[in-house]
Scaffold this motif. Structure first.
Motif, mmCIF file in Angstrom:
data_model
loop_
_atom_site.group_PDB
_atom_site.id
_atom_site.type_symbol
_atom_site.label_atom_id
_atom_site.label_comp_id
_atom_site.label_asym_id
_atom_site.label_seq_id
_atom_site.Cartn_x
_atom_site.Cartn_y
_atom_site.Cartn_z
ATOM 1 N N GLY A 59 -63.534 13.441 -27.624
ATOM 2 C CA GLY A 59 -63.688 14.050 -26.562
ATOM 3 C C GLY A 59 -64.087 13.144 -25.627
ATOM 4 O O GLY A 59 -64.539 12.125 -25.918
ATOM 5 N N HIS A 60 -63.704 13.499 -24.446
ATOM 6 C CA HIS A 60 -64.313 12.449 -23.112
ATOM 7 C C HIS A 60 -65.837 12.517 -23.175
ATOM 8 O O HIS A 60 -66.515 13.401 -23.606
ATOM 9 N N LEU A 61 -66.424 11.400 -22.918
ATOM 10 C CA LEU A 61 -67.902 11.091 -22.959
ATOM 11 C C LEU A 61 -68.476 12.118 -22.005
ATOM 12 O O LEU A 61 -69.543 12.868 -22.408
ATOM 13 N N PHE A 62 -67.909 12.317 -20.829
ATOM 14 C CA PHE A 62 -68.649 13.193 -19.940
ATOM 15 C C PHE A 62 -68.861 14.588 -20.422
ATOM 16 O O PHE A 62 -69.785 15.345 -20.188
ATOM 17 N N LEU A 63 -67.830 15.102 -21.109
ATOM 18 C CA LEU A 63 -68.199 16.253 -21.749
ATOM 19 C C LEU A 63 -69.017 16.385 -23.119
ATOM 20 O O LEU A 63 -69.872 17.396 -23.139
ATOM 21 N N ARG A 64 -68.934 15.316 -23.983
ATOM 22 C CA ARG A 64 -69.767 15.382 -24.921
ATOM 23 C C ARG A 64 -71.329 15.353 -24.575
ATOM 24 O O ARG A 64 -72.236 15.746 -25.159
ATOM 25 N N GLU A 65 -71.577 14.596 -23.466
ATOM 26 C CA GLU A 65 -73.006 14.566 -22.847
ATOM 27 C C GLU A 65 -73.403 15.915 -22.377
ATOM 28 O O GLU A 65 -74.487 16.228 -22.593
ATOM 29 N N VAL B 110 -71.572 14.436 -31.007
ATOM 30 C CA VAL B 110 -70.879 15.354 -30.523
ATOM 31 C C VAL B 110 -69.547 15.174 -30.756
ATOM 32 O O VAL B 110 -68.903 14.132 -30.562
ATOM 33 N N ILE B 111 -68.573 16.162 -31.334
ATOM 34 C CA ILE B 111 -67.405 15.959 -31.430
ATOM 35 C C ILE B 111 -66.448 17.298 -30.922
ATOM 36 O O ILE B 111 -67.155 18.459 -30.972
ATOM 37 N N VAL B 112 -65.694 17.127 -30.261
ATOM 38 C CA VAL B 112 -64.889 18.238 -29.435
ATOM 39 C C VAL B 112 -63.311 18.454 -30.245
ATOM 40 O O VAL B 112 -62.581 17.625 -30.208
ATOM 41 N N LEU B 113 -63.214 19.606 -30.595
ATOM 42 C CA LEU B 113 -61.823 20.021 -31.059
ATOM 43 C C LEU B 113 -61.339 21.501 -30.304
ATOM 44 O O LEU B 113 -62.172 21.941 -29.655
ATOM 45 N N ASN B 114 -60.103 21.782 -30.793
ATOM 46 C CA ASN B 114 -59.447 22.645 -30.040
ATOM 47 C C ASN B 114 -60.111 24.310 -30.759
ATOM 48 O O ASN B 114 -58.887 24.816 -31.392
ATOM 49 N N GLY B 115 -61.116 24.588 -30.963
ATOM 50 C CA GLY B 115 -61.501 25.804 -31.432
ATOM 51 C C GLY B 115 -62.102 25.291 -33.112
ATOM 52 O O GLY B 115 -62.230 24.495 -33.478
ATOM 53 N N CYS B 116 -62.929 26.474 -33.436
ATOM 54 C CA CYS B 116 -63.813 26.281 -34.689
ATOM 55 C C CYS B 116 -62.973 26.573 -36.000
ATOM 56 O O CYS B 116 -63.365 25.939 -36.959
ATOM 57 N N GLY B 117 -61.794 27.124 -35.716
ATOM 58 C CA GLY B 117 -60.874 27.159 -36.891
ATOM 59 C C GLY B 117 -60.542 25.671 -37.306
ATOM 60 O O GLY B 117 -60.641 25.254 -38.435
ATOM 61 N N ILE C 76 -59.121 29.928 -24.348
ATOM 62 C CA ILE C 76 -59.036 28.635 -24.164
ATOM 63 C C ILE C 76 -59.710 28.393 -25.717
ATOM 64 O O ILE C 76 -61.080 28.511 -25.911
ATOM 65 N N ARG C 77 -59.142 27.412 -26.097
ATOM 66 C CA ARG C 77 -59.360 26.686 -27.549
ATOM 67 C C ARG C 77 -60.401 25.566 -27.273
ATOM 68 O O ARG C 77 -60.097 24.275 -27.122
ATOM 69 N N PHE C 78 -61.662 25.847 -27.756
ATOM 70 C CA PHE C 78 -62.541 24.913 -27.318
ATOM 71 C C PHE C 78 -63.673 25.059 -28.644
ATOM 72 O O PHE C 78 -64.275 26.037 -28.353
ATOM 73 N N GLY C 79 -63.976 24.167 -29.423
ATOM 74 C CA GLY C 79 -64.952 24.126 -30.259
ATOM 75 C C GLY C 79 -65.571 22.910 -30.470
ATOM 76 O O GLY C 79 -65.125 21.791 -30.083
ATOM 77 N N GLY D 175 -56.619 18.059 -30.509
ATOM 78 C CA GLY D 175 -57.564 17.610 -29.218
ATOM 79 C C GLY D 175 -57.558 18.714 -28.532
ATOM 80 O O GLY D 175 -56.774 19.730 -28.424
ATOM 81 N N VAL D 176 -58.373 18.815 -27.265
ATOM 82 C CA VAL D 176 -58.511 19.482 -25.952
ATOM 83 C C VAL D 176 -57.828 18.643 -25.028
ATOM 84 O O VAL D 176 -58.264 17.472 -24.566
ATOM 85 N N CYS D 177 -56.994 19.341 -24.124
ATOM 86 C CA CYS D 177 -56.429 18.453 -22.907
ATOM 87 C C CYS D 177 -57.536 18.255 -22.196
ATOM 88 O O CYS D 177 -58.495 18.834 -21.859
ATOM 89 N N GLY D 178 -57.229 16.990 -21.425
ATOM 90 C CA GLY D 178 -58.134 16.475 -20.277
ATOM 91 C C GLY D 178 -58.489 17.539 -19.351
ATOM 92 O O GLY D 178 -59.720 17.984 -19.057
#
Length: 534
Positions: free
Chosen positions: A120-126, A147-154, A313-316, A337-340
């Protein structure tokens, strides 16, 4: 090998019969529970795994497809299906639509259109680290590097199962639980679930229905090991779906200490943590603990899907201090991944603390509480028992009195009857509940749909009640409400059935405790105040 546990399954490979393994024990995943085997024909175009994925469905998928083919619309399709089965918050579109279309959301920079760091982008993980530090009440600032960012908790469940377990190994989970987890960890990772079966009975050690205890965890783990099953992890849902339970800090610590003793990873799903809508209930995040028993094996998940009413919005996000786990999951982020541009929008949303606290959470909690009150009042009017909880979007309902023989076949027939009457619910089997007759209803919906949906539910239940009365007249010797809801302060509407062993064989303390629970579950004192008598 796991695929071969469905007998007769096959695809391109001819050696499937040689790969058969022994049948699963009751405490392990029952493939027939969530696969539609009746009338299934193997496709010659698919592998064994492809065929299995093709048939991997149960009542949840069947109802979901029916709903999308015949959605209720107040103007265009008033006789369509009302969806009380999918756990979505439909109460806050106005708030989210307004916030997500403000000018700060519409940034477009080259970096957002290029490949990011797979975590995930650093700005988002922060921003996620700051957000979780604040709302989880962490004793020290959480770190963006964890922190890690993926497209949903599934996707997170799938990735974690893949990197923590080898094919054929297993994860402990208490039933009933959100059934989508089975699909997430099995279809990709070929990882099984070992069930910790909970029930509604109130005993000396169980002070509430479906209570998870360390003793039950120990028993399930021992049984699995006796079968030769390697268990690698424990999944905890907090708040729990479908029960709505919120674990206390002492309970969480007991579960984590159990896992540490057996060197189990703990995956904690806290996706409903901001959807606790009553002041009387307090949520405790695992991340709020001063000291985790085993920080290298504790992994916490959260996402915006539920708490911010944006399931589209798929974000986990995953928080783990274990860099080996972090790096292994990150290697799978390429697929999840989650798009920018969405990462930018999520970061802007999470940093707007004033709006979240002063506008969104206040309105969301008030709306959830009002909708919950409406549905539970309707259930009280119908005399239907349910678990009285204050978290999530769902109520766990006891429809056992509408099952004559108390079987899962009857439960499925009742579920189909609701669907035929254009209201979609989720039956207990979809959550691997050990007792037939429990259903989950989603209440986070607009008033007009709640009213119409409850009318349709009432119609089905009244018809079923008349049928049972007619059957009892023909067979008058049936037992009265045997096996129905126990009396507790957690279950509203005490049924006529009560286990007789408390008075006859238990000690005085158990009897006093039972009487206290019955007193707390009664609203007599609230209705009969001194002022009213005066």
């Amino acid at each position: 090998q796991a695929l071969s546990e469905i007998e007769g399954m096959g695809g391109g490979g001819d050696n499937l019969q040689e790969m058969r393994v022994r049948p699963l024990n009751k405490r392990r995943v029952d493939m027939h529970g969530f696969c539609n085997l009746s009338g299934f024909q193997r496709s010659p175009y698919l592998s064994a795994r492809g065929n299995f994925a093709n048939m991997f469905q149960g009542s949840t998928e069947e109802g979901y497809k029916a709903y999308h083919a015949d959605k209720y619309d107040e103007d265009k399709n008033p006789n369509g299906i009302i969806n009380f089965g999918t756990s979505e918050n439909k109460l806050c579109f106005d708030l989210m639509a307004k916030r997500l279309t403000q000018t700060d959301m519409n940034l477009m920079e080259p970096s957002l259109l290029q490949y990011p760091d797979w975590k995930g982008h650093l700005f988002l993980r922060e921003e996620v680290a700051r957000f979780l530090t604040y709302y989880c009440k962490a004793p020290a600032p959480l770190k963006a590097e964890n922190v890690i960012v993926l497209n949903g908790c599934g996707s997170l469940f799938s990735a974690l199962a893949t990197v923590l377990c080898d094919p054929g190994e297993a994860v402990l989970i208490a039933t009933p639980f959100y059934g989508g987890i089975t699909q997430s960890i099995f279809l990709y990772g070929n990882v099984k679930l070992v069930y910790v079966c909970l029930d509604s009975k109130i005993t000396g050690t169980n002070t509430r229905p479906f209570q998870l205890t360390v003793e039950k965890l120990e028993k399930a783990l021992q049984d699995a090991q006796a079968e030769g099953v390697t268990v690698r992890a424990l999944i905890l849902l907090n708040p729990q779906n479908p029960l709505g339970d919120i674990y206390s800090l002492s309970e969480l610590r007991d579960y984590l200490e159990f896992a540490k003793r057996h060197e189990l990873h703990v995956i904690v799903d806290e996706i409903y943590m901001l959807s606790v809508f009553d002041e009387s209930a307090t949520f405790h995040s695992v991340l709020s603990m001063d000291r985790l028993p085993d920080p290298q094996r504790t992994h916490v998940m959260w996402g915006i899907t539920k708490d911010f009413a944006v399931s589209g919005i798929r974000f986990g996000t995953l928080y783990t201090e274990n860099q080996d786990v972090s790096n292994a999951v990150a290697s799978l982020c390429y697929f999840h991944g989650v798009c920018g541009p969405v990462q930018h929008k999520v970061a802007q949303l999470l940093k707007d603390r004033d709006w979240i606290n002063q506008v969104y959470l206040r309105a969301n909690h008030a709306r959830l509480k009002a909708a919950h009150t409406y549905v539970t009042d309707e259930l009280k009017t119908l005399g239907v028992p349910f678990l009285n909880r204050n978290a999530g979007f769902f109520v766990w309902i006891d429809f056992r009195k509408y099952l004559k023989a108390g079987t899962f076949e009857e439960e499925l027939l009742l579920w189909k009857r609701f669907l035929d009457n254009k209201v979609l619910l989720s039956c207990g089997k979809a959550f691997e509940c050990s007792e037939p007759g429990w259903f989950r209803i989603i209440f986070a919906d607009k008033t007009h749909r709640l009213q119409l949906g409850m009318q349709r539910i009432r119609k089905v239940l009244e018809e079923r009640e008349q049928e049972i009365l007619a059957e009892e007249k023909e067979q008058p010797c049936q037992s009265d409400q045997d096996g129905k809801a126990d009396s507790t302060d957690e279950v509203i509407f005490v049924s006529r059935h009560q286990e007789p062993t408390y008075a006859s064989s238990s000690n005085l303390g158990d009897l006093i405790g039972l009487l206290q629970q019955q007193m707390r579950s009664s609203d007599w004192l609230q209705k009969n105040t001194a002022e009213q008598f005066a």
